[in-house]
Motif scaffolding. Structure first.
Motif, short mmCIF file in Angstrom:
data_model
loop_
_atom_site.label_atom_id
_atom_site.label_comp_id
_atom_site.label_asym_id
_atom_site.label_seq_id
_atom_site.Cartn_x
_atom_site.Cartn_y
_atom_site.Cartn_z
N HIS A 165 -3.92 3.87 0.33
CA HIS A 165 -4.46 2.63 -1.22
C HIS A 165 -3.52 2.01 -1.35
CE1 HIS A 165 -7.20 5.91 -3.26
NE2 HIS A 165 -6.09 7.25 -2.81
N SER A 166 -4.86 0.60 -1.87
CA SER A 166 -3.42 -0.73 -1.78
C SER A 166 -2.95 -0.83 -2.58
CB SER A 166 -4.02 -1.51 -1.94
OG SER A 166 -5.85 -1.59 -2.64
N PHE A 167 -1.86 -1.06 -3.67
CA PHE A 167 -0.48 -1.45 -4.72
C PHE A 167 -0.81 -2.48 -5.08
CE2 PHE A 167 3.33 -1.53 -6.64
CZ PHE A 167 3.24 -0.25 -7.76
N ASN A 168 -0.89 -2.33 -6.50
CA ASN A 168 -1.01 -3.75 -7.56
C ASN A 168 0.00 -3.84 -8.60
OD1 ASN A 168 -2.37 -1.68 -8.98
ND2 ASN A 168 -4.47 -2.86 -9.45
N GLY A 169 0.95 -2.58 -8.15
CA GLY A 169 1.38 -2.73 -9.44
C GLY A 169 1.69 -1.86 -10.81
N GLU A 172 -0.74 14.46 -11.24
CA GLU A 172 0.07 14.42 -10.87
C GLU A 172 0.09 13.66 -9.88
OE1 GLU A 172 3.53 16.62 -7.52
OE2 GLU A 172 1.26 18.13 -7.82
N ILE A 173 1.31 12.43 -9.23
CA ILE A 173 1.39 11.06 -8.42
C ILE A 173 2.53 11.22 -7.58
CG2 ILE A 173 1.48 8.75 -8.60
CD1 ILE A 173 0.90 8.63 -11.44
N ASP A 174 2.58 12.04 -6.73
CA ASP A 174 2.76 11.62 -5.55
C ASP A 174 2.05 10.48 -4.32
OD1 ASP A 174 4.61 13.17 -3.55
OD2 ASP A 174 4.09 14.82 -3.32
N VAL A 175 3.22 10.02 -4.44
CA VAL A 175 2.96 8.82 -3.16
C VAL A 175 3.89 8.40 -2.61
CG1 VAL A 175 0.77 7.69 -4.64
CG2 VAL A 175 2.94 6.74 -5.16
N ALA A 176 3.70 7.88 -1.40
CA ALA A 176 4.53 7.31 -0.55
C ALA A 176 4.27 5.85 0.49
CB ALA A 176 5.18 7.79 0.18
N PHE A 177 5.81 4.63 -0.25
CA PHE A 177 5.59 3.50 0.58
C PHE A 177 6.09 3.66 1.92
CE2 PHE A 177 4.54 3.23 -4.21
CZ PHE A 177 3.50 2.89 -4.44
N LYS A 178 5.62 2.92 2.99
CA LYS A 178 6.11 3.16 3.94
C LYS A 178 6.34 2.19 4.99
CE LYS A 178 4.50 7.46 4.99
NZ LYS A 178 3.62 8.71 6.67
N GLN A 179 5.79 1.15 4.57
CA GLN A 179 5.90 -0.35 4.90
C GLN A 179 6.89 -1.11 3.83
OE1 GLN A 179 2.39 0.73 5.96
NE2 GLN A 179 3.76 2.10 7.71
N GLU A 212 0.88 -1.04 0.11
CA GLU A 212 -0.31 -0.21 -0.13
C GLU A 212 0.90 1.80 -0.22
OE1 GLU A 212 -2.41 -0.87 2.93
OE2 GLU A 212 -0.93 0.17 5.03
N TYR A 213 0.45 2.39 -0.33
CA TYR A 213 0.90 3.93 -0.31
C TYR A 213 0.43 4.70 0.22
CZ TYR A 213 -1.31 4.20 -4.67
OH TYR A 213 -2.27 4.73 -5.95
N GLN A 214 0.58 6.40 0.87
CA GLN A 214 0.08 6.81 1.17
C GLN A 214 -0.06 8.31 0.29
OE1 GLN A 214 1.20 9.15 4.91
NE2 GLN A 214 -0.94 9.52 4.47
N ASP A 215 -0.85 8.98 -0.72
CA ASP A 215 -1.18 10.05 -1.12
C ASP A 215 -0.45 11.11 -0.56
OD1 ASP A 215 -1.75 12.38 -2.70
OD2 ASP A 215 -3.58 11.12 -4.70
N GLN A 216 0.23 11.63 -1.00
CA GLN A 216 0.63 12.78 -0.37
C GLN A 216 0.25 14.24 -0.38
OE1 GLN A 216 3.96 11.61 1.37
NE2 GLN A 216 5.56 12.02 -0.33
#
Length: 278
Positions: free
Chosen positions: A182-186, A194-201, A172-176
């Motif tokens: 959001h869950s991430f499927n690749g 603009e896409i600005d997202v952070a994967f923290k785990q 999953e990632y957080q939309d900055q």
């Protein structure tokens, strides 16, 4: 502008020490891996869009660009100051197979006004085969513990984002922008402005992007220093950014994954990029 080059029989690196120690070009088998907006780069008043800017002592921006330390407020602009200051290049070693260049940034009056610590950063850029390795050493020369986060903001050249395939070790990632998770499927929706997202785990210490249009597989490897991967791109531009950060934005205020270095201590970190054409 004083550009410095190191070269081997397989690749070539271009660095501009006086503009934040930035890598502006990395060519593997005569093909450019990085994007650079030359017009913006020519204007020192504008932030650089391209190459591999260095993020220190914060990654991302702060609320109102401020942070509090020992009851005192300081102002730091987005991504900190390392990417705007002149670095000194100290040495390079070159053989046909391997070449390296070391850059140093030391604290000064300008940095102490916004970040009250004495420090020395030494980064070694090394190219060997189709790999670029960035070895970093952070030294706290102060009498107080020094909090910081650090990272890189590489701009990778692409001609068709719909041909990109991502393997990022996060579910999953957080939309900055919206702060939503959001869950991430690749996949990413490249129709967005603009896409600005952070994967923290992160579940692994590497990520890959396969660019089928360029027939290029890029692998990003990072050590335990790095807790976060940020993906950023803007519609209509021929780049995407996959950024290793040691801590998420605003960590200097929240403490989340913040590195705190004891007085007179050093911390080392490594980031590695490998470019395979197929």
């Amino acid at each position: 502008m004083n550009k410095q080059y190191i070269q081997t029989n397989q690749s070539r690196l271009e660095v501009v020490p006086e503009r934040g120690g930035i890598i502006t070009s990395w060519q593997v088998q005569n093909q450019e891996i990085l994007y650079l907006d030359e017009e913006r780069f020519a204007n020192p008043q504008l932030s650089v869009r391209g190459g591999i800017p260095i993020l220190f002592p914060i990654c991302g921006n702060l609320p109102d660009n401020t942070y509090t330390l020992n009851d005192k407020q300081y102002t730091l602009k987005q991504h900190g100051f390392a990417r705007d200051l002149p670095w000194k290049s100290t040495q390079d070693q070159v053989t046909p197979e391997k070449a390296s260049l070391t850059l140093v940034l030391s604290s000064n009056e300008q940095t102490r006004a916004v970040y009250p610590f004495d420090f020395k950063l030494a980064f070694t850029y090394q190219i060997e085969g189709n790999t670029l390795e960035i070895k970093q050493q952070y030294t706290n020369l102060s009498t107080e513990p020094m909090p910081f986060s650090t990272g890189f903001h590489p701009y990778f050249l692409t001609v068709d984002k719909t041909q990109l395939k991502f393997e990022i070790p996060g579910q999953e990632y957080q939309d900055q922008i919206t702060k939503e998770i959001h869950s991430f499927n690749g996949d990413f929706d490249f129709n967005r402005d603009e896409i600005d997202v952070a994967f923290k785990q992160l579940s692994a210490k590497s990520a890959t992007v396969t660019d089928h249009a360029r027939k290029l597989k890029l692998t990003l490897e990072y050590d335990d220093t790095y807790s976060t991967l940020v993906f950023w791109t803007v519609k209509g531009k021929n780049y995407y950014c996959l950024e290793p950060w040691s801590a998420p934005r605003n960590a200097i205020n929240t403490g989340e994954h913040l590195t705190v270095l004891k007085p007179q201590a050093s911390h080392t970190a490594t980031v590695r990029l490998t470019a395979n054409f197929f």
